[in-house]
Design an enzyme around this catalytic site. Structure first.
Site, mmCIF file in Angstrom:
data_model
loop_
_atom_site.group_PDB
_atom_site.id
_atom_site.type_symbol
_atom_site.label_atom_id
_atom_site.label_comp_id
_atom_site.label_asym_id
_atom_site.label_seq_id
_atom_site.Cartn_x
_atom_site.Cartn_y
_atom_site.Cartn_z
ATOM 1 N N PRO A 1 0.838 -1.205 0.000
ATOM 2 C CA PRO A 1 0.000 0.000 0.000
ATOM 3 C C PRO A 1 0.880 1.266 0.000
ATOM 4 O O PRO A 1 1.935 1.285 0.638
ATOM 5 C CB PRO A 1 -0.796 -0.093 1.302
ATOM 6 C CG PRO A 1 -0.542 -1.440 1.863
ATOM 7 C CD PRO A 1 0.632 -2.043 1.194
ATOM 8 N N GLY B 1 3.389 3.967 5.399
ATOM 9 C CA GLY B 1 4.470 3.682 6.342
ATOM 10 C C GLY B 1 5.110 2.314 6.144
ATOM 11 O O GLY B 1 5.877 1.866 6.990
ATOM 12 N N LEU B 2 4.823 1.674 5.000
ATOM 13 C CA LEU B 2 5.405 0.343 4.770
ATOM 14 C C LEU B 2 6.587 0.364 3.791
ATOM 15 O O LEU B 2 7.061 -0.683 3.355
ATOM 16 C CB LEU B 2 4.336 -0.633 4.269
ATOM 17 C CG LEU B 2 3.131 -0.883 5.183
ATOM 18 C CD1 LEU B 2 2.258 -2.011 4.641
ATOM 19 C CD2 LEU B 2 3.553 -1.234 6.603
ATOM 20 N N GLY B 3 7.036 1.555 3.434
ATOM 21 C CA GLY B 3 8.261 1.647 2.622
ATOM 22 C C GLY B 3 8.056 1.387 1.142
ATOM 23 O O GLY B 3 8.962 0.891 0.468
ATOM 24 N N SER B 4 6.853 1.737 0.622
ATOM 25 C CA SER B 4 6.604 1.462 -0.803
ATOM 26 C C SER B 4 7.528 2.279 -1.711
ATOM 27 O O SER B 4 7.957 1.802 -2.760
ATOM 28 C CB SER B 4 5.145 1.742 -1.156
ATOM 29 O OG SER B 4 4.858 3.114 -1.045
ATOM 30 N N SER B 5 7.871 3.499 -1.307
ATOM 31 C CA SER B 5 8.729 4.351 -2.152
ATOM 32 C C SER B 5 10.122 3.749 -2.290
ATOM 33 O O SER B 5 10.694 3.717 -3.385
ATOM 34 C CB SER B 5 8.851 5.751 -1.556
ATOM 35 O OG SER B 5 7.581 6.292 -1.341
ATOM 36 N N ASP C 1 14.857 2.918 5.022
ATOM 37 C CA ASP C 1 13.958 2.207 4.097
ATOM 38 C C ASP C 1 14.717 1.591 2.915
ATOM 39 O O ASP C 1 14.565 0.397 2.647
ATOM 40 C CB ASP C 1 12.838 3.129 3.598
ATOM 41 C CG ASP C 1 11.750 3.324 4.648
ATOM 42 O OD1 ASP C 1 12.012 3.044 5.833
ATOM 43 O OD2 ASP C 1 10.644 3.765 4.280
ATOM 44 N N ALA D 1 10.904 0.593 -1.889
ATOM 45 C CA ALA D 1 10.830 -0.685 -2.613
ATOM 46 C C ALA D 1 10.732 -0.456 -4.120
ATOM 47 O O ALA D 1 11.350 -1.180 -4.903
ATOM 48 C CB ALA D 1 9.642 -1.501 -2.114
HETATM 49 O O1 PMV Z 1 6.427 6.254 8.000
HETATM 50 P P1 PMV Z 1 7.815 5.898 7.603
HETATM 51 O O2 PMV Z 1 7.918 4.515 7.083
HETATM 52 O O3 PMV Z 1 8.414 6.933 6.673
HETATM 53 O O4 PMV Z 1 8.707 5.883 8.940
HETATM 54 C C1 PMV Z 1 9.052 7.069 9.624
HETATM 55 C C2 PMV Z 1 9.854 6.728 10.833
HETATM 56 C C3 PMV Z 1 10.283 7.951 11.645
HETATM 57 O O5 PMV Z 1 11.003 7.436 12.761
HETATM 58 C C4 PMV Z 1 9.090 8.717 12.148
HETATM 59 C C5 PMV Z 1 11.178 8.882 10.847
HETATM 60 C C6 PMV Z 1 12.536 8.321 10.468
HETATM 61 O O6 PMV Z 1 13.147 8.881 9.531
HETATM 62 O O7 PMV Z 1 13.034 7.385 11.113
#
Ligand code: PMV
Length: 296
Positions: free
Chosen positions: A86, A90-94, A137, A96
């Site tokens: 998705p 917050g799952l790192g799609s960019s 990521d 990946a």
């Molecule tokens: O939502 P994501 O997957 O971009 O994770 C952000 C994680 C934070 O700790 C809030 C920011 C970071 O750069 O570590």
């Protein structure tokens, strides 16, 4: 050539990691697939649309191609993306999509890049697109596995299931990081100890995972740590009504859950008695050992 790269989940320690505390992050078995063919011009086909090089619609892919071309100049390429991850949750799609495109470009144009090179280029793409970023990521998506960051210690783990519930609300990392920074500037004596407490939770979770390596993972203890981490994330203002609702629904079933990533939206995760949970937009993933790879 076709390549794929995995999504990631922050199990513990988001936000605190921005202030040099530990975080536990794992690649998971959702993948982004990039199919790259030589062509006389550039065409990018993805769920976001069909474009040429386009830094608005397809910033990650366009910067990946641009930065790859500095190493191996190319006349054109057709890039097709299919993703199980998705977007903006917050799952790192960019990361990946960036890493899988770079691997497929490397294979199609025989550039001879190592995975270290791919990580370095993907890290630069992150800076080009976001202007900042910890590099976590692209690191996890390239190498796979479970890692304690920022020191980048790879952890062995016994397989376990992670429940993911997507709030379907966007999680905007830069916005949430700024919000937390403002709170910390205003109340350093309150917020810094919260980050120390989160650090303690992450290190305790690592201890549990390390001690359980030959046994069934102790989901009770991990669940308690998840509950504590979520309480502290709520305290620093990065939960949301939707996240709280999902956390409460799972709590009613005796399952501890927390947001993952920047928060404000995005996904909620839980470990433990999750097999028969039937919540809207929920699915089960597993930690994934393998990073970027060529698909046959
Ligand atoms: O939502 P994501 O997957 O971009 O994770 C952000 C994680 C934070 O700790 C809030 C920011 C970071 O750069 O570590």
């Amino acid at each position: 050539m076709k390549a794929s790269a995995p999504a990631k989940i922050i199990l513990f320690g988001e936000h605190a990691v921005v202030y040099k505390k530990h975080a536990l992050v794992t690649a998971v078995n959702l993948r982004c697939y990039a199919d790259v063919r030589k062509s006389s011009n550039f065409k990018i086909i993805s769920p976001l649309g069909t474009t040429s090089l386009d830094f608005e619609v397809h910033p990650w892919i366009s910067f990946a191609i641009k930065n790859f071309s500095k190493i191996k100049p190319i006349e054109g390429a057709e890039v097709k993306i299919e993703s199980e991850i998705p977007i903006a949750s917050g799952l790192g799609s960019s990361a990946a999509v960036t890493v899988s495109v770079l691997k497929a470009l490397d294979a199609e144009f025989e550039a001879g890049l190592t995975n270290d090179d791919i990580y370095e280029i993907a890290r630069q793409v992150e800076i080009d697109v976001q202007g900042m970023g910890s590099g976590t990521d692209p690191f996890i998506s390239t190498l796979g596995g479970m890692w304690l960051v920022p020191k980048r210690e790879r952890l062995k783990f016994k397989d376990f299931d992670i429940l993911v519930v997507d709030t379907k609300e966007k999680s905007i990392t830069s916005e949430m990081v700024r919000k937390v920074a403002e709170l910390r500037d205003k109340y350093p004596d309150i917020i810094n100890p919260i980050f120390d407490a989160i650090d303690g939770i992450t290190l305790k979770a690592v201890k549990v995972l390390k001690s359980e390596i030959d046994k069934e993972v102790n989901k009770n203890e991990l669940s308690e740590l998840i509950f504590l981490n979520q309480c502290l994330l709520k305290a620093i203002g990065v939960s949301s009504i939707k996240i709280d609702e999902i956390v409460e629904k799972l709590k009613e079933k005796g399952i501890a859950a927390k947001l993952t990533g920047a928060g404000g939206g995005g996904c909620v995760i839980a470990i433990g008695n999750i097999q028969n949970v039937d919540l809207e937009n929920s699915f089960i993933v597993k930690p994934e050992k393998e990073g970027v790879r060529i698909e046959q």
